[in-house]
Design an enzyme around this catalytic site. Structure first.
Site, PDB file in Angstrom:
ATOM      1  N   SER A 117      -4.519   2.933   5.546  1.00  0.00           N
ATOM      2  CA  SER A 117      -3.311   2.395   4.924  1.00  0.00           C
ATOM      3  C   SER A 117      -2.630   1.420   5.880  1.00  0.00           C
ATOM      4  O   SER A 117      -3.219   0.413   6.254  1.00  0.00           O
ATOM      5  CB  SER A 117      -2.382   3.544   4.506  1.00  0.00           C
ATOM      6  N   GLU A 213      -8.708  -1.453  -0.589  1.00  0.00           N
ATOM      7  CA  GLU A 213      -7.949  -0.491  -1.390  1.00  0.00           C
ATOM      8  C   GLU A 213      -6.471  -0.804  -1.205  1.00  0.00           C
ATOM      9  O   GLU A 213      -6.086  -1.590  -0.346  1.00  0.00           O
ATOM     10  CB  GLU A 213      -8.281   0.943  -0.970  1.00  0.00           C
ATOM     11  N   HIS A 278      -6.311   5.978  -0.713  1.00  0.00           N
ATOM     12  CA  HIS A 278      -5.257   6.877  -1.176  1.00  0.00           C
ATOM     13  C   HIS A 278      -5.726   7.656  -2.407  1.00  0.00           C
ATOM     14  O   HIS A 278      -5.248   7.446  -3.513  1.00  0.00           O
ATOM     15  CB  HIS A 278      -4.003   6.079  -1.529  1.00  0.00           C
TER      16      HIS A 278
END
Length: 308
Positions: A117, A213, A278
């Site tokens: 992330s 992502e 995630h």
């Protein structure tokens, strides 16, 4: 051309691992749950001093930029520490990455680094400034980690017995068929777009198997990030694409046409819903290693174990 990077040593029982907070504030209960999991693996986790801090003015940050940077640097430069695991993502790595003494960290030698992330910024920094392979994987205080035995076991195997996870099989589907070879890289789409033009940024994904992502983004924002990277020539020479999770974005049937519109025209193999990022039961994906993508079978096969 992206080349394979230096792989750190695997962990052994009793290894000391530092848990740091480089980005958002860390829930103490989840941190304790994650530490219990690590201890159950016969690791010796040590919590950096400012992990549970909160910035006095900006509540979305885990402490001040200087303190977060000091925690990471001190952990990395501590010769007793074998690996650095991030506590969680959020936002803030961009604010502290230039505060790190990269010469001192290079002198400290290679170690395992795990996160995803917001930690995309640090994956890129470790690749570009240290020439070091890293692990895009679950974080010690991440909800998806503490609740998922699948995510735990895949990370554990990667850390302790990486030769057992040379072939990473996804739950994904073929978008553009074919096979490709390259060096793995990538992470959170928004952060990759934000890195363009910054010091030491990767000039392109040329020669790479690019993993993408994101989380909590409107479709038009994802369009913006992809279009920015396309206009900047960042996708030029990419060999293949692995698309992970798009949690808390618009429903995938809404988002998918946009991904196809922006990416299918690159003319390289693409697989979607590969199972990293995630999402529940997230896979650990090594970055900086040579690998083969089979978009038809939905597999990523590493040339060598992620760790030595």
């Amino acid at each position: 051309m992206n080349q394979p990077l230096l792989r750190p040593h695997r962990l052994a029982p009793g290894a000391r691992v530092a848990v740091v907070a480089t980005s958002g504030p860390v829930p103490e209960e989840r941190l304790q749950a994650g530490l219990d999991i690590l201890r159950g693996w016969d690791l010796d986790p040590v919590v950096a001093p400012h992990v549970l801090d909160r910035h006095p003015e900006f509540g979305y940050l885990a402490g001040t930029d200087a303190d977060r940077a000091a925690d990471l640097q001190n952990a990395w430069c501590d010769p007793s520490v074998d690996a650095v695991l991030c506590a969680r993502g959020g936002y803030g790595a961009q604010r502290m990455v230039e505060l790190l003494d990269w010469e001192a960290m290079r002198a400290a030698g290679p170690k395992v680094f795990v996160g995803f992330s917001d930690l995309t910024v640090l994956h890129e920094a470790f690749a570009r400034r240290l020439g070091l392979a890293t692990l895009h994987g679950p974080m010690a205080a991440g909800a998806d980690f503490v609740k998922s035995t699948v995510a735990q076991e895949h990370l554990r195997a990667t850390l302790f017995a990486p030769e057992t996870v040379l072939r990473i099989a996804s739950r994904g589907r073929t978008v553009v068929p074919g096979r490709a070879r390259g060096v793995t890289l990538g992470g959170c789409l928004a952060l990759l777009a934000a890195e363009v033009g910054t010091p030491h940024a990767r000039p392109s994904a040329r020669g790479g198997l690019l993993c993408l992502e994101d989380v909590g983004e409107d479709t038009y924002r994802i369009d913006r990030y992809l279009t920015q990277l396309l206009r900047a020539g960042w996708f030029d020479g990419v060999q293949g694409l692995l698309l992970g999770s798009w949690a808390d974005c618009e429903p995938y049937e809404v988002l998918r046409p946009l991904l196809l519109d922006r990416l299918a025209g690159l003319g390289v193999p693409v697989v979607e819903e590969f199972g990293f990022g995630h999402c529940p039961d997230a896979l650990t994906i090594p970055f900086g290693v040579a690998a083969a993508l089979d978009a038809d079978a939905g597999t990523l096969t590493l040339d060598e174990p992620a760790l030595r």
